[in-house]
Scaffold this motif. Structure first.
Motif, short mmCIF file in Angstrom:
data_model
loop_
_atom_site.label_atom_id
_atom_site.label_comp_id
_atom_site.label_asym_id
_atom_site.label_seq_id
_atom_site.Cartn_x
_atom_site.Cartn_y
_atom_site.Cartn_z
N LEU A 15 8.30 63.35 46.00
CA LEU A 15 9.28 64.43 45.94
C LEU A 15 9.55 65.02 47.32
N LEU A 16 8.49 65.21 48.12
CA LEU A 16 8.67 65.73 49.48
C LEU A 16 9.50 64.75 50.32
N SER A 17 9.24 63.46 50.15
CA SER A 17 10.00 62.46 50.89
C SER A 17 11.47 62.49 50.48
N LEU A 18 11.72 62.58 49.17
CA LEU A 18 13.11 62.64 48.69
C LEU A 18 13.82 63.89 49.21
N LYS A 19 13.10 65.03 49.25
CA LYS A 19 13.71 66.25 49.77
C LYS A 19 14.11 66.06 51.23
N ALA A 20 13.24 65.42 52.01
CA ALA A 20 13.55 65.19 53.42
C ALA A 20 14.75 64.26 53.57
N ILE A 21 14.82 63.23 52.74
CA ILE A 21 15.95 62.30 52.81
C ILE A 21 17.23 63.01 52.39
N PRO A 26 22.13 62.93 52.67
CA PRO A 26 22.36 63.19 51.25
C PRO A 26 22.98 62.01 50.50
N HIS A 27 23.89 61.28 51.14
CA HIS A 27 24.54 60.16 50.46
C HIS A 27 23.52 59.05 50.17
N ARG A 28 22.68 58.73 51.14
CA ARG A 28 21.66 57.68 50.96
C ARG A 28 20.66 58.09 49.87
N ALA A 29 20.25 59.34 49.88
CA ALA A 29 19.28 59.81 48.89
C ALA A 29 19.86 59.75 47.48
#
Length: 88
Positions: A15-21, A26-29
């Motif tokens: 979740l922390l990694s996804l938040k950073a991405i 934002p488009h890639r995430a």
């Protein structure tokens, strides 16, 4: 984090990694999240006269275990046989 179960720590890290991405790209995430949520269809089997290539199924498990347990297959598929030969 030290008192949590290992799986919970892994989820927290994800979740922390996804938040950073999301913050930086934002488009890639969003694409990554959609890829995880939307299952892709299995490709159709490839069939020729004497062969059919398809995804393995639950009923194939025993035959695959037997196949990959043979030394002949292990020599070409895994490194276990060649590693044993080098150690001998």
């Amino acid at each position: 984090m030290g008192s949590q179960e290992p799986a919970a720590e892994g989820v927290e890290h994800l979740l922390l990694s996804l938040k950073a991405i999301f913050k930086s790209r934002p488009h890639r995430a969003a694409t990554m999240v959609l890829a995880m949520l939307i299952p892709s269809p299995e490709p159709a089997p490839i069939k020729i006269d004497r062969l059919m290539i398809r995804h393995s199924e639950a009923q194939d498990r025993t035959a695959l275990i037997d196949l990959f347990s043979t030394p002949e297959v292990g020599t070409y598929v895994t490194r276990s046989s060649s590693t044993e030969q080098r150690l001998a």
